[in-house]
Design an enzyme around this catalytic site. Structure first.
Site, PDB file in Angstrom:
ATOM      1  N   ASP A  15      -3.821  -5.745   4.208  1.00 48.21           N
ATOM      2  CA  ASP A  15      -3.160  -4.487   4.552  1.00 48.21           C
ATOM      3  C   ASP A  15      -2.904  -3.776   3.224  1.00 48.21           C
ATOM      4  O   ASP A  15      -2.265  -4.342   2.331  1.00 48.21           O
ATOM      5  CB  ASP A  15      -1.854  -4.823   5.292  1.00 48.21           C
ATOM      6  CG  ASP A  15      -1.085  -3.607   5.768  1.00 48.21           C
ATOM      7  OD1 ASP A  15      -1.162  -2.545   5.112  1.00 48.21           O
ATOM      8  OD2 ASP A  15      -0.358  -3.739   6.770  1.00 48.21           O
ATOM      9  N   GLU A  38      -5.325  -0.210   7.343  1.00 47.09           N
ATOM     10  CA  GLU A  38      -4.195   0.691   7.094  1.00 47.09           C
ATOM     11  C   GLU A  38      -4.460   1.771   6.043  1.00 47.09           C
ATOM     12  O   GLU A  38      -3.523   2.394   5.557  1.00 47.09           O
ATOM     13  CB  GLU A  38      -2.900  -0.083   6.770  1.00 47.09           C
ATOM     14  CG  GLU A  38      -2.361  -0.933   7.917  1.00 47.09           C
ATOM     15  CD  GLU A  38      -1.699  -0.136   9.058  1.00 47.09           C
ATOM     16  OE1 GLU A  38      -1.337   1.038   8.830  1.00 47.09           O
ATOM     17  OE2 GLU A  38      -1.575  -0.689  10.166  1.00 47.09           O
ATOM     18  N   ASP A  69       4.336  -8.269  10.500  1.00 48.11           N
ATOM     19  CA  ASP A  69       3.542  -7.964  11.702  1.00 48.11           C
ATOM     20  C   ASP A  69       3.718  -9.057  12.750  1.00 48.11           C
ATOM     21  O   ASP A  69       2.768  -9.498  13.404  1.00 48.11           O
ATOM     22  CB  ASP A  69       2.061  -7.738  11.332  1.00 48.11           C
ATOM     23  CG  ASP A  69       1.888  -6.490  10.478  1.00 48.11           C
ATOM     24  OD1 ASP A  69       2.840  -5.673  10.400  1.00 48.11           O
ATOM     25  OD2 ASP A  69       0.814  -6.325   9.861  1.00 48.11           O
ATOM     26  N   ASP A 129      -0.917  -1.663   2.357  1.00 42.55           N
ATOM     27  CA  ASP A 129       0.491  -1.494   1.954  1.00 42.55           C
ATOM     28  C   ASP A 129       1.042  -2.742   1.276  1.00 42.55           C
ATOM     29  O   ASP A 129       2.197  -2.791   0.876  1.00 42.55           O
ATOM     30  CB  ASP A 129       1.366  -1.007   3.115  1.00 42.55           C
ATOM     31  CG  ASP A 129       1.577  -2.022   4.226  1.00 42.55           C
ATOM     32  OD1 ASP A 129       1.655  -3.232   3.954  1.00 42.55           O
ATOM     33  OD2 ASP A 129       1.690  -1.573   5.397  1.00 42.55           O
ATOM     34  N   HIS A 162       0.646  -2.156  15.531  1.00 42.58           N
ATOM     35  CA  HIS A 162       0.266  -2.671  14.197  1.00 42.58           C
ATOM     36  C   HIS A 162       1.372  -3.526  13.572  1.00 42.58           C
ATOM     37  O   HIS A 162       1.119  -4.207  12.577  1.00 42.58           O
ATOM     38  CB  HIS A 162      -0.177  -1.547  13.247  1.00 42.58           C
ATOM     39  CG  HIS A 162       0.913  -0.684  12.700  1.00 42.58           C
ATOM     40  ND1 HIS A 162       0.754   0.073  11.539  1.00 42.58           N
ATOM     41  CD2 HIS A 162       2.170  -0.434  13.135  1.00 42.58           C
ATOM     42  CE1 HIS A 162       1.867   0.751  11.302  1.00 42.58           C
ATOM     43  NE2 HIS A 162       2.737   0.460  12.243  1.00 42.58           N
ATOM     44  N   HIS A 183       4.526  -6.383   5.227  1.00 44.38           N
ATOM     45  CA  HIS A 183       5.188  -6.610   6.521  1.00 44.38           C
ATOM     46  C   HIS A 183       4.754  -7.941   7.129  1.00 44.38           C
ATOM     47  O   HIS A 183       3.683  -8.454   6.796  1.00 44.38           O
ATOM     48  CB  HIS A 183       4.815  -5.483   7.491  1.00 44.38           C
ATOM     49  CG  HIS A 183       5.095  -4.113   6.967  1.00 44.38           C
ATOM     50  ND1 HIS A 183       4.135  -3.341   6.365  1.00 44.38           N
ATOM     51  CD2 HIS A 183       6.245  -3.398   6.941  1.00 44.38           C
ATOM     52  CE1 HIS A 183       4.667  -2.190   5.985  1.00 44.38           C
ATOM     53  NE2 HIS A 183       5.951  -2.188   6.318  1.00 44.38           N
ATOM     54  N   HIS A 220      -3.496  -2.023  11.598  1.00 51.51           N
ATOM     55  CA  HIS A 220      -3.570  -3.483  11.518  1.00 51.51           C
ATOM     56  C   HIS A 220      -3.747  -4.171  12.877  1.00 51.51           C
ATOM     57  O   HIS A 220      -4.030  -5.364  12.933  1.00 51.51           O
ATOM     58  CB  HIS A 220      -2.352  -4.047  10.764  1.00 51.51           C
ATOM     59  CG  HIS A 220      -2.688  -5.218   9.900  1.00 51.51           C
ATOM     60  ND1 HIS A 220      -1.915  -5.621   8.834  1.00 51.51           N
ATOM     61  CD2 HIS A 220      -3.740  -6.095   9.945  1.00 51.51           C
ATOM     62  CE1 HIS A 220      -2.474  -6.700   8.272  1.00 51.51           C
ATOM     63  NE2 HIS A 220      -3.565  -6.998   8.932  1.00 51.51           N
ATOM     64  N   ASP A 235       0.350  -8.579   2.892  1.00 53.29           N
ATOM     65  CA  ASP A 235       1.029  -7.485   3.589  1.00 53.29           C
ATOM     66  C   ASP A 235       2.478  -7.371   3.114  1.00 53.29           C
ATOM     67  O   ASP A 235       3.121  -8.380   2.827  1.00 53.29           O
ATOM     68  CB  ASP A 235       1.018  -7.793   5.105  1.00 53.29           C
ATOM     69  CG  ASP A 235       1.151  -6.566   5.992  1.00 53.29           C
ATOM     70  OD1 ASP A 235       1.822  -5.603   5.581  1.00 53.29           O
ATOM     71  OD2 ASP A 235       0.587  -6.593   7.108  1.00 53.29           O
TER      72      ASP A 235
HETATM   73  N1  LIG Z   1       0.599  -3.147   9.762  1.00 58.03           N
HETATM   74  C1  LIG Z   1       1.675  -2.457   9.442  1.00 58.03           C
HETATM   75  N2  LIG Z   1       1.622  -1.491   8.569  1.00 58.03           N
HETATM   76  N3  LIG Z   1       2.811  -2.773  10.055  1.00 58.03           N
HETATM   77  C2  LIG Z   1       4.066  -2.091   9.853  1.00 58.03           C
HETATM   78  C3  LIG Z   1       5.100  -2.547  10.836  1.00 58.03           C
HETATM   79  C4  LIG Z   1       6.423  -1.859  10.614  1.00 58.03           C
HETATM   80  C5  LIG Z   1       7.546  -2.348  11.516  1.00 58.03           C
HETATM   81  N4  LIG Z   1       7.903  -3.696  11.237  1.00 58.03           N
HETATM   82  C6  LIG Z   1       7.158  -2.197  12.986  1.00 58.03           C
HETATM   83  O1  LIG Z   1       7.004  -3.186  13.655  1.00 58.03           O
HETATM   84  O2  LIG Z   1       7.021  -1.095  13.464  1.00 58.03           O
HETATM   85 MN   LIG Z   2       0.159  -5.053   8.383  1.00 56.11          MN
HETATM   86 MN   LIG Z   3       1.953  -3.566   6.213  1.00 53.52          MN
END
Ligand SMILES: NC(=[NH2+])NCCC[C@H](N)C(=O)O
Ligand SMILES: [Mn+2]
Ligand SMILES: [Mn+2]
Length: 302
Positions: free
Chosen positions: A229, A274, A130, A231, A143, A128, A104, A126
């Site tokens: 994303d 991702e 991010d 996920d 990411h 998350h 990402h 997402d």
């Molecule tokens: N784009 C993504 N899949 N991001 C996941 C981030 C997971 C976690 N919050 C981190 O900063 O490491």
């Molecule tokens: Mn993400």
């Molecule tokens: Mn994510």
């Protein structure tokens, strides 16, 4: 969707700490992207991939890979700077850039490129936020930082290569959150970004939430960027991702959301990120990314 689509691959896994997501663009192309878009009546060209230097084959005379609070930040910068220019070139040619990640962190390139000389909105699908910065990130993985980088949050204030000129927090909506680090939660609450969690979707339904998110983004005058994303979906639908989180949206909800994106007629640029073929099952997550991109770009059932 009348504008032609230009596919741009960004085969990098630096932001995910080197775990195979760099093969995403190949897997998504192999999943039938060009055919899917052509079948949807979209005229499509493929601009190939941006150069993403392999850490293993770097010139030994070059500086060592950067480490520290944000892993591979220097390498990430190289890739996203090139990507940003490619995205701007596509827009200047009157085309809709469709960026294939990669992790990402590539969003830093897509969104800076799309928000150059334009005030755009952003929808971030997402699990998350991010929204970490080098000093708050528990993992150091870039990411987990692109949205904060684009908005100039915390350590990312005055980071010209990563800040999106024409993007304001008021025009950003995150949809589907279910996994936040404590400092990220605070930073999102302190910002003017609009965030919709999975609980909001449970309570109000995907239609109400997505329509509100699109209203937020579409209040910007020059169109929207959609960052998807994989996920965001439940891991049962999208197993090929590096940071899966249970309880995501379903296959139908995801298609619905992307169909709504197409219906706004405001889509300026888009990315799917991702997809990690090493972790995938028979390329199903890449194929799903292909399908969802097509829905976002106007594919209809009937
Ligand atoms: N784009 C993504 N899949 N991001 C996941 C981030 C997971 C976690 N919050 C981190 O900063 O490491
Ligand atoms: Mn993400
Ligand atoms: Mn994510």
């Amino acid at each position: 969707m009348t504008r032609p689509v230009r596919i741009i691959g960004a085969p990098t896994d630096y932001g995910a700490n080197r775990r195979g997501v760099d093969m995403g663009p190949s897997a998504i192309r192999y999943g039938g992207l060009a055919d899917e878009l052509a079948a949807a009546g979209v005229s499509v060209s493929d601009d190939g991939d941006v150069a993403a230097p392999r850490a293993e084959v770097r010139d030994p005379e070059a500086e060592a890979p950067s480490e520290g609070d944000a892993k591979f930040l220097r390498e990430t910068r190289e890739v996203v700077t090139a990507l940003s220019d490619r995205v701007t070139d596509a827009l200047d040619a009157g085309e809709t850039p469709l960026v294939l990640g990669g992790d990402h962190s590539v969003a830093i390139g897509s969104v800076t490129g799309s928000a150059r000389d334009a005030d755009i909105g952003l929808v971030w699908f997402d699990a998350h936020g991010d929204f970490n910065t080098p000093s708050t990130s528990p993992s150091g993985n870039v990411h987990g930082m692109p949205l904060a980088a684009l908005l100039g949050v915390g350590d990312f204030a005055d980071t010209p290569w990563a800040n999106a000129d024409g993007l304001r927090e008021e025009h950003v909506a995150i949809v589907g959150l279910r996994d936040l680090d404590p400092t990220e939660r605070e930073a999102i609450n302190d910002s003017d970004v609009t965030a919709y969690t999975m609980s909001d979707i449970d309570e109000r339904g995907i239609d109400a939430v997505v329509d509100d998110a699109l209203d937020v983004a579409c209040s910007a005058p020059d169109g929207i960027h959609v960052s998807l994303d994989l996920d965001w979906l439940d891991p049962r639908e999208a197993p090929g991702v590096g940071t899966p989180v249970r309880g995501g949206v379903t296959y139908r909800e995801a298609h619905f959301a992307l169909e709504r994106v197409a219906a706004t007629d405001a889509l300026r640029s888009m990315e799917v990120v991702e997809v990690n073929p090493i972790l995938d099952e028979h390329n199903e997550t890449a194929a799903l990314a292909t399908e969802l991109a097509a829905s976002g770009l106007g594919k209809r059932i009937l």
